[in-house]
Design a protein around this motif. Structure first.
Motif, PDB file in Angstrom:
ATOM      1  N   LEU A  96     -57.057   3.902 -54.221  1.00 13.24           N
ATOM      2  CA  LEU A  96     -55.832   3.427 -54.859  1.00 13.24           C
ATOM      3  C   LEU A  96     -56.040   3.163 -56.341  1.00 13.24           C
ATOM      4  CD1 LEU A  96     -54.950   0.815 -52.095  1.00 13.24           C
ATOM      5  CD2 LEU A  96     -53.865   3.038 -52.406  1.00 13.24           C
ATOM      6  N   THR A  97     -54.960   3.291 -57.086  1.00 14.71           N
ATOM      7  CA  THR A  97     -55.002   2.957 -58.513  1.00 14.71           C
ATOM      8  C   THR A  97     -54.846   1.450 -58.678  1.00 14.71           C
ATOM      9  OG1 THR A  97     -52.619   3.142 -58.838  1.00 14.71           O
ATOM     10  CG2 THR A  97     -53.926   5.167 -59.101  1.00 14.71           C
ATOM     11  N   GLY A 142     -52.632   0.036 -60.397  1.00 10.93           N
ATOM     12  CA  GLY A 142     -51.201  -0.256 -60.262  1.00 10.93           C
ATOM     13  C   GLY A 142     -50.783  -0.405 -58.816  1.00 10.93           C
ATOM     14  N   GLU A 143     -51.314   0.454 -57.944  1.00  9.95           N
ATOM     15  CA  GLU A 143     -50.997   0.354 -56.515  1.00  9.95           C
ATOM     16  C   GLU A 143     -51.559  -0.931 -55.920  1.00  9.95           C
ATOM     17  OE1 GLU A 143     -50.811   5.050 -55.235  1.00  9.95           O
ATOM     18  OE2 GLU A 143     -52.788   4.138 -55.579  1.00  9.95           O
ATOM     19  N   GLY A 194     -49.507  -3.894 -57.126  1.00  9.82           N
ATOM     20  CA  GLY A 194     -48.222  -4.001 -56.439  1.00  9.82           C
ATOM     21  C   GLY A 194     -48.305  -4.796 -55.155  1.00  9.82           C
ATOM     22  N   LYS A 195     -49.480  -4.926 -54.590  1.00  8.19           N
ATOM     23  CA  LYS A 195     -49.676  -5.658 -53.337  1.00  8.19           C
ATOM     24  C   LYS A 195     -49.995  -7.132 -53.555  1.00  8.19           C
ATOM     25  CE  LYS A 195     -49.910  -5.701 -48.942  1.00  8.19           C
ATOM     26  NZ  LYS A 195     -48.697  -5.551 -48.175  1.00  8.19           N
ATOM     27  N   HIS A 217     -58.839   5.647 -59.974  1.00  8.40           N
ATOM     28  CA  HIS A 217     -58.713   5.349 -58.554  1.00  8.40           C
ATOM     29  C   HIS A 217     -59.928   4.549 -58.105  1.00  8.40           C
ATOM     30  CE1 HIS A 217     -55.304   8.042 -57.419  1.00  8.40           C
ATOM     31  NE2 HIS A 217     -55.578   8.482 -58.633  1.00  8.40           N
ATOM     32  N   SER A 225     -53.708   0.179 -45.461  1.00 10.82           N
ATOM     33  CA  SER A 225     -54.604   1.102 -46.152  1.00 10.82           C
ATOM     34  C   SER A 225     -54.762   2.391 -45.350  1.00 10.82           C
ATOM     35  CB  SER A 225     -55.968   0.436 -46.369  1.00 10.82           C
ATOM     36  OG  SER A 225     -56.862   1.307 -47.003  1.00 10.82           O
ATOM     37  N   ILE A 247     -51.657   4.490 -45.829  1.00 16.03           N
ATOM     38  CA  ILE A 247     -51.659   5.106 -47.157  1.00 16.03           C
ATOM     39  C   ILE A 247     -52.624   6.295 -47.184  1.00 16.03           C
ATOM     40  CG2 ILE A 247     -52.279   4.756 -49.595  1.00 16.03           C
ATOM     41  CD1 ILE A 247     -51.277   1.834 -49.224  1.00 16.03           C
ATOM     42  N   GLN A 277     -51.855  10.178 -48.025  1.00 18.38           N
ATOM     43  CA  GLN A 277     -52.602  10.908 -49.049  1.00 18.38           C
ATOM     44  C   GLN A 277     -53.159  12.214 -48.486  1.00 18.38           C
ATOM     45  OE1 GLN A 277     -55.499   7.983 -50.319  1.00 18.38           O
ATOM     46  NE2 GLN A 277     -54.135   7.107 -51.857  1.00 18.38           N
TER      47      GLN A 277
END
Length: 105
Positions: free
Chosen positions: A25-26, A28-29, A32-33, A64, A94, A97, A101
């Motif tokens: 994940l980035t 930013g991702e 967001g959590k 990432h 996770s 996600i 992906q």
């Protein structure tokens, strides 16, 4: 080894590890959590990276982050998350996600 224990001493960092247990994940991702500022998240990610629990890879314009599965402590934490009422939902998310992906590739 003390930096690993320092990294694992934070509930927030343990939750970040759970969230990264299956997916790359980035920042930013991840942000967001969790309800925290970007500088605070960056510090947590830096501590986890310096402890060798996560690694980062630049892909295009994004960095990432992923769990270092070869790290014994990261693997133990990944296993223990299955029994944690706060961490298990993050690991399940996770996994979802990571599946998305893989489906996009």
């Amino acid at each position: 080894m003390s930096n690993v224990f320092q990294a694992l001493s934070s509930p927030v960092r343990r939750k970040i590890l759970a969230f990264l247990s299956e997916a790359s994940l980035t920042a930013g991702e991840i942000a967001g959590k969790f309800e925290m500022s970007k500088p605070a998240l960056s510090k947590h990610l830096s501590i986890l990276t310096n402890a060798g629990l996560i690694s980062s890879e630049k892909k295009g314009q994004f960095v990432h982050y992923c769990l270092v599965k070869e790290n014994l402590f990261a693997s133990m934490n990944d296993f223990l998350v299955d029994f944690c009422p706060e961490g298990k939902p993050l690991k399940v998310e996770s996994h979802a996600i990571a599946k998305e992906q893989r489906d996009m590739e």
